[in-house]
Design a protein around this motif. Structure first.
Motif, PDB file in Angstrom:
ATOM      1  N   ARG A   1      42.466   3.692  48.391  1.00 11.88           N
ATOM      2  CA  ARG A   1      40.551   3.721  48.804  1.00 11.88           C
ATOM      3  C   ARG A   1      40.222   4.755  47.939  1.00 11.88           C
ATOM      4  NH1 ARG A   1      39.442   0.689  53.211  1.00 11.88           N
ATOM      5  NH2 ARG A   1      40.807   1.421  54.086  1.00 11.88           N
TER       6      ARG A   1
ATOM      7  N   SER B   1      33.006  15.600  44.626  1.00  6.50           N
ATOM      8  CA  SER B   1      32.341  14.062  44.268  1.00  6.50           C
ATOM      9  C   SER B   1      33.358  13.222  43.944  1.00  6.50           C
ATOM     10  CB  SER B   1      31.288  14.174  43.491  1.00  6.50           C
ATOM     11  OG  SER B   1      30.203  15.262  43.788  1.00  6.50           O
TER      12      SER B   1
ATOM     13  N   ALA C   1      28.587  16.672  42.661  1.00  6.76           N
ATOM     14  CA  ALA C   1      27.524  15.565  41.402  1.00  6.76           C
ATOM     15  C   ALA C   1      26.198  15.169  41.625  1.00  6.76           C
ATOM     16  CB  ALA C   1      28.204  14.513  41.106  1.00  6.76           C
TER      17      ALA C   1
ATOM     18  N   GLU D   1      39.639  -3.400  38.949  1.00  7.97           N
ATOM     19  CA  GLU D   1      40.749  -3.746  39.724  1.00  7.97           C
ATOM     20  C   GLU D   1      41.867  -3.920  40.618  1.00  7.97           C
ATOM     21  OE1 GLU D   1      43.782  -4.177  36.748  1.00  7.97           O
ATOM     22  OE2 GLU D   1      42.454  -4.193  34.585  1.00  7.97           O
ATOM     23  N   VAL D   2      40.699  -3.545  41.621  1.00 13.24           N
ATOM     24  CA  VAL D   2      41.201  -2.916  42.612  1.00 13.24           C
ATOM     25  C   VAL D   2      40.523  -3.924  43.782  1.00 13.24           C
ATOM     26  CG1 VAL D   2      41.152  -1.330  44.925  1.00 13.24           C
ATOM     27  CG2 VAL D   2      41.294  -0.550  42.648  1.00 13.24           C
ATOM     28  N   PRO D   3      41.828  -4.903  44.948  1.00 12.48           N
ATOM     29  CA  PRO D   3      41.546  -5.235  45.509  1.00 12.48           C
ATOM     30  C   PRO D   3      40.215  -5.628  46.800  1.00 12.48           C
ATOM     31  CG  PRO D   3      43.485  -5.174  46.026  1.00 12.48           C
ATOM     32  CD  PRO D   3      43.455  -4.348  44.674  1.00 12.48           C
TER      33      PRO D   3
ATOM     34  N   LEU E   1      40.099  -3.798  50.025  1.00 16.62           N
ATOM     35  CA  LEU E   1      41.053  -3.490  50.839  1.00 16.62           C
ATOM     36  C   LEU E   1      40.244  -3.349  52.299  1.00 16.62           C
ATOM     37  CD1 LEU E   1      40.950  -0.166  48.843  1.00 16.62           C
ATOM     38  CD2 LEU E   1      42.962  -2.749  48.350  1.00 16.62           C
ATOM     39  N   PRO E   2      42.050  -3.649  52.982  1.00 21.90           N
ATOM     40  CA  PRO E   2      41.245  -3.781  54.764  1.00 21.90           C
ATOM     41  C   PRO E   2      40.658  -2.936  55.144  1.00 21.90           C
ATOM     42  CG  PRO E   2      43.657  -3.883  54.217  1.00 21.90           C
ATOM     43  CD  PRO E   2      43.000  -3.801  52.586  1.00 21.90           C
ATOM     44  N   GLN E   3      39.751  -2.869  55.817  1.00 24.38           N
ATOM     45  CA  GLN E   3      39.245  -1.421  56.240  1.00 24.38           C
ATOM     46  C   GLN E   3      39.827  -0.850  57.656  1.00 24.38           C
ATOM     47  OE1 GLN E   3      36.148  -0.171  55.344  1.00 24.38           O
ATOM     48  NE2 GLN E   3      36.926  -1.664  53.684  1.00 24.38           N
TER      49      GLN E   3
ATOM     50  N   LEU F   1      48.471   0.569  39.671  1.00 23.58           N
ATOM     51  CA  LEU F   1      46.870  -0.099  39.354  1.00 23.58           C
ATOM     52  C   LEU F   1      46.304   1.406  39.251  1.00 23.58           C
ATOM     53  CD1 LEU F   1      44.524  -1.786  39.487  1.00 23.58           C
ATOM     54  CD2 LEU F   1      44.177  -1.418  41.119  1.00 23.58           C
TER      55      LEU F   1
ATOM     56  N   GLY G   1      34.775  10.916  41.461  1.00 22.30           N
ATOM     57  CA  GLY G   1      35.506  11.118  39.814  1.00 22.30           C
ATOM     58  C   GLY G   1      36.190  12.362  39.733  1.00 22.30           C
ATOM     59  N   GLU G   2      35.986  13.367  40.729  1.00 22.58           N
ATOM     60  CA  GLU G   2      35.738  15.051  40.568  1.00 22.58           C
ATOM     61  C   GLU G   2      37.400  16.069  41.322  1.00 22.58           C
ATOM     62  OE1 GLU G   2      32.031  16.825  40.170  1.00 22.58           O
ATOM     63  OE2 GLU G   2      31.330  16.065  39.294  1.00 22.58           O
TER      64      GLU G   2
ATOM     65  N   SER H   1      32.902  10.472  35.634  1.00 21.59           N
ATOM     66  CA  SER H   1      33.636  11.009  35.055  1.00 21.59           C
ATOM     67  C   SER H   1      34.620   9.821  36.063  1.00 21.59           C
ATOM     68  CB  SER H   1      34.367  12.086  35.773  1.00 21.59           C
ATOM     69  OG  SER H   1      33.791  12.419  37.002  1.00 21.59           O
ATOM     70  N   THR H   2      34.323   8.675  37.513  1.00 15.98           N
ATOM     71  CA  THR H   2      35.388   7.845  38.121  1.00 15.98           C
ATOM     72  C   THR H   2      35.994   6.928  37.050  1.00 15.98           C
ATOM     73  OG1 THR H   2      33.096   6.482  38.184  1.00 15.98           O
ATOM     74  CG2 THR H   2      33.897   7.974  40.226  1.00 15.98           C
ATOM     75  N   VAL H   3      36.973   6.867  37.552  1.00 15.07           N
ATOM     76  CA  VAL H   3      37.894   5.491  37.155  1.00 15.07           C
ATOM     77  C   VAL H   3      37.436   4.228  37.081  1.00 15.07           C
ATOM     78  CG1 VAL H   3      39.775   7.090  36.497  1.00 15.07           C
ATOM     79  CG2 VAL H   3      39.507   5.599  38.463  1.00 15.07           C
ATOM     80  N   ASP H   4      38.105   3.091  36.298  1.00 15.51           N
ATOM     81  CA  ASP H   4      37.648   1.563  36.854  1.00 15.51           C
ATOM     82  C   ASP H   4      38.275   1.455  38.085  1.00 15.51           C
ATOM     83  OD1 ASP H   4      37.165  -0.695  36.554  1.00 15.51           O
ATOM     84  OD2 ASP H   4      38.727  -1.270  34.549  1.00 15.51           O
ATOM     85  N   ARG H   5      37.998   1.045  38.341  1.00 19.33           N
ATOM     86  CA  ARG H   5      38.425   0.088  39.726  1.00 19.33           C
ATOM     87  C   ARG H   5      38.294  -1.239  39.870  1.00 19.33           C
ATOM     88  NH1 ARG H   5      35.700   2.578  44.182  1.00 19.33           N
ATOM     89  NH2 ARG H   5      34.144   2.830  43.190  1.00 19.33           N
TER      90      ARG H   5
ATOM     91  N   ARG I   1      45.418   4.734  35.979  1.00 20.71           N
ATOM     92  CA  ARG I   1      44.013   4.813  36.086  1.00 20.71           C
ATOM     93  C   ARG I   1      44.244   6.089  35.604  1.00 20.71           C
ATOM     94  NH1 ARG I   1      43.725   0.223  34.857  1.00 20.71           N
ATOM     95  NH2 ARG I   1      42.345  -0.894  36.235  1.00 20.71           N
TER      96      ARG I   1
ATOM     97  N   CYS J   1      39.260   9.840  41.740  1.00 20.63           N
ATOM     98  CA  CYS J   1      40.319  10.223  40.792  1.00 20.63           C
ATOM     99  C   CYS J   1      39.257  10.168  39.628  1.00 20.63           C
ATOM    100  CB  CYS J   1      41.480   9.503  40.429  1.00 20.63           C
ATOM    101  SG  CYS J   1      42.497   9.402  41.896  1.00 20.63           S
TER     102      CYS J   1
END
Lengths: 617, 196
Positions: free
Chosen positions: B81, B64, A337, A361-363, A365-367, B120, B66-67, A355-359, B124, B86
């Motif tokens: 994660r 990449s 990309a 609202e993702v809390p 995240l523990p590593q 969630l 989103g792909e 094209s990525t989705v909306d994130r 999406r 997506c």
């Protein structure tokens, strides 16, 4: 039979890049291979090591990359085909040998594989080793795909023999660790015994000889440049007046981007696979035929600067760009990309939609960082050193291996690290420059690799340091390769000597030497306390086999432990050891019996003695 | 051929690389172009292992943000994660058995609520298939066959250019003989678990 010895020319096999490279070397008739393991190159060596035990191939795990290169250099000067394999930073270690081997040259074909690691998936830097080709004057070959890596190996050996010079073969992680179908070529019967013809006026690099050899190297450079101009590895595809110059894995991203952006009749691509010397004429002609040129290369602007210089020499003013705030970075690896977007931007097209989705609202995240394994002996050693050094202000240089992870909390042991072996050398410097107690950590394999000279320095210059050698009986980080301290006979592998770390340390005249078993916590703490109190050079050798290795050798496992009723939730086990076998069940600490190796270190430090072996049945 | 991009995320030791290999071998046997890449440097030390598989006419071996057309998560937190991979038409298959990272045990982070996590993801992407792969694997004969359960579910979702029989054949011939029967049973249980 080893699958890489499948004698079926034309057949397709799914291979990891590193398998394809090993196969390519076998198809080229390699007779001698030598390495020091390093990700992302390690699997090449693993396969060649396995194959060497069933064939006439000579394979050596060398003590470090410089030695590995020297072994291969001598074999090639005895007329055999030889391969030396290392990660990119390994070539720094071998660089002294490399630079003058370029003067001397070779008789049999010699290929030096350097595996670069853009993004530093498992490395301390992302240096671009194409500059080693420029620095040494040696030819360099760079594949763009897994199958091409196999095919280019044989060509690299041929090139080496044609020029009488070693050839650098540069890969990146995404070649080494990609997998794709590979079409097998024929496997020749290699010549495995060579002979050395004495030519002191070529092979002994005193100044008078080297003055002539440098002339020879420059003549070879000219020959190599002509070969590069004619090489099928440097080729133009597509048509149009927008130009793209690229190499390595970037070529695949460019092809995909051109297809995705429907630019097949607008963009011409110059793919560079013979990247030193560069085909200056070819680049000049390519640029001259374009309105503008984009250079797509990970790492440094190696091709970009060369293309600009070539264009300037011919008075061509076509814009050539690559690195820049709006275009590519020197940082990290590329992806499809990114290349698509930069192509669109540079050639004035609308930027492709994201094209990525909306994130949002993702809390958080523990590593999930890598961690020392459950029951890892390094954890026990770090804990013991920490306890032993309580009340003492310390500086703890560390080194390269699994134990580097000890710098993370809760152990937090590791204050300085630059390269293999640097723990000991920098310990000397910290001791000279500060009033703090210096305690350095180094692994067994790293000690042999480049720790010994630092320790000699410490003894000679009388530094007040404690060196803790974490001896887990293998090169664990890169996949359990042997090293000179390993008892190969005990593994059922004959034909190896063994070097005792303790004997080496004592022979160097270290003033205070102790061997501890880190799973015995109290004894280890007491012994390390003594070592730290010693004025002068002290060495602690902490011996316990790598738990992961023990499992792979199917050694018997100790009984797992559990948290019993006496637990008062002090959580020393979690807070001070941080073993991943622990987990919280609500607020109660528990031990995952599947992960627990039964090392018993937590049981020894629990203030309530609440951690007990799992009962039978 | 249309390109399909698949990401598999897992925790070290869950058998992600074997699952990827099975798909790659099945594709090769079926004549489907395939390229794969993996990052597994510290896999055995509890880190995340990510594989990318690109089927069809592409040259790249990585995917990449989103792909990914398909994402398979062997562990729910890691599936979430991987949401960065997506797009709106992605189909996600996830195991619901958590393997909390050690950071949670030492109080450096909170494991997300599983209901919330599923809602969630579902909101999406095009489709979320969530299953307790560990339970199905145990029922099939070995907890180690979680990877095959998820492969079964993935093949049932059905938009890979591979048919399930090709994958079954690869499991039969390319996984260790002593595990092949359990692996096939696990594959079938994952396959049967997904409904249209």
């Amino acid at each position: 039979m080893h699958r890489l010895l499948t004698d079926a020319p034309g057949q397709q096999m799914l291979m990891l890049g590193n398998e394809a490279i090993a196969r390519g070397a076998l198809e080229a008739g390699v007779a001698v291979a030598s390495t020091y393991p390093g990700t992302p190159s390690s699997e090449i060596s693993l396969h060649l090591f396995q194959i060497s035990r069933r064939t006439d191939l000579t394979f050596e795990y060398a003590t470090n990359e410089k030695v590995a290169l020297e072994v291969a250099a001598a074999a090639a000067n005895a007329g055999l085909r030889s391969l030396s394999i290392m990660k990119h930073v390994g070539l720094n270690v071998a660089a002294d040998a490399l630079m003058t081997l370029a003067y001397v040259g070779v008789r049999g074909g010699m290929v030096i594989l350097t595996a670069d690691d853009p993004f530093m998936f498992s490395s301390q830097n992302e240096q671009d080793n194409r500059y080693y080709a420029k620095l040494s004057g040696l030819p360099m070959i760079e594949p763009s795909s897994v199958d091409e890596a196999r095919a280019m190996m044989a060509a690299a050996f041929d090139l080496s023999e044609q020029l009488g010079e070693p050839v650098l073969f540069r890969t990146t992680t995404r070649i080494n660790h990609s997998t794709a179908p590979v079409r097998l070529g024929p496997l020749p019967e290699p010549r495995t015994r060579g002979d050395f013809i004495k030519e002191p006026l070529r092979c002994v690099t005193v100044p008078a000889v080297s003055r002539r050899l440098h002339v020879r190297l420059l003549e070879n450079w000219e020959k190599a440049a002509a070969l590069s101009e004619a090489s099928a590895f440097n080729r133009v595809t597509g048509s149009g007046t927008w130009g793209v110059i690229c190499s390595g894995v970037s070529h695949g991203y460019v092809l995909d981007a051109v297809a995705d952006l429907h630019l097949t009749d607008r963009v011409r691509i110059l793919r560079i696979g013979f990247s030193h010397p560069l085909p200056e004429r070819m680049i000049t002609d390519f640029v001259a035929g374009c309105e503008r040129v984009l250079v797509v290369e990970e790492g440094e602007p190696y091709l970009e600067e060369a293309a600009r210089a070539a264009a300037q020499a011919s008075g061509i003013t076509v814009p050539i760009r690559g690195k820049g705030a709006d275009l590519f970075s020197r940082l990290y690896e590329f992806d499809p990309a990114l290349v698509r977007r930069c192509l669109a931007v540079y050639f004035g097209l609308e930027a492709p939609a994201v094209s990525t989705v909306d994130r949002s609202e993702v809390p958080d995240l523990p590593q999930r960082p890598p961690n020392l394994c459950a029951g890892c002996s390094h954890r026990a050693t770090f804990y013991a050193v920490k306890k032993a050094a309580e009340g003492v202000e310390t500086i703890c240089p560390t080194d390269i291996g699994c134990y580097t992870l000890g710098f993370l909390p809760p152990l937090s042991m590791g204050d300085f690290l630059i390269c293999m072996g640097s723990s000991v050398g920098t310990a000397c410097g910290f001791a000279a420059a500060t009033d703090k107690k210096v305690i350095a950590f180094i692994g067994d394999s790293t000690f042999f690799h480049s720790g010994i000279p630092g320790l000699v320095n410490a003894v000679f210059n009388q530094h007040d340091i404690t060196l803790v050698i974490l001896d887990n009986g293998t090169t664990a980080m890169t996949g359990h390769q042997p090293h000179p301290g390993v008892d190969m006979a005990a593994l059922g592998i004959q034909g190896f000597g063994r070097v005792s770390i303790e004997a080496v340390v004592r022979a160097l005249g270290v003033g205070h030497v102790t061997v501890v078993r880190p799973y015995r916590v109290e004894k280890s703490v007491a012994a390390i306390r003594e070592a730290i109190a010693f004025k002068g050079v002290s060495v602690v050798i902490s011996q316990e086999v790598c738990t992961l290795y023990a499992r792979s050798l199917k050694r018997p496992r100790a009984k797992a432990f559990r948290v019993g009723d006496k637990c008062r939730n002090h959580r020393d086990c979690i807070q001070q050891l941080g073993c991943p076998a622990f987990y919280l069940d609500g607020q109660q600490v528990r031990i995952d019996a599947d992960l627990c190796t039964g090392c018993s270190v937590c049981a020894q430090i629990c203030p309530e003695h609440a951690i007990v072996p799992v009962r039978e049945g | 051929m249309e390109t399909k991009r698949l990401i598999i995320v897992a925790v070290g030791g869950q058998g992600n690389l074997l699952a990827s290999k099975v798909l790659g071998e099945a594709a090769l046997a079926a004549g489907v172009p395939v390229r794969m890449s993996e990052i597994h440097g510290m896999a055995q030390r509890g880190g995340v292992v990510e594989s990318a598989l690109v089927f069809g006419d592409a040259h790249s071996t990585i995917i990449s943000d989103g792909e990914a057309d398909l994402v398979v998560g062997f562990e729910p937190l890691e599936t979430l994660r991987a949401l960065n991979k997506c797009h709106a038409r992605t189909v996600v298959v996830t195991n619901l058995t958590p393997l909390p990272p050690f950071t949670v045990a030492i109080g450096r982070g909170v494991y997300p609520d599983l209901e919330h996590l599923q809602n969630l993801i579902r909101s999406r992407v095009a489709r979320l298939v969530a299953l307790d792969a560990a339970a199905l694997a145990k029922a099939a004969g070995s907890i180690l066959s979680v990877n095959m359960v998820l492969l079964g579910a993935l093949l049932r979702v059905g938009n890979l250019p591979l048919d399930a029989d090709a994958v079954r054949e690869t499991i039969r011939t390319r996984t260790k003989a002593e595990f092949a029967a359990v692996n096939l049973a696990a594959f079938e249980s994952g396959f049967a678990h997904v409904r249209d």
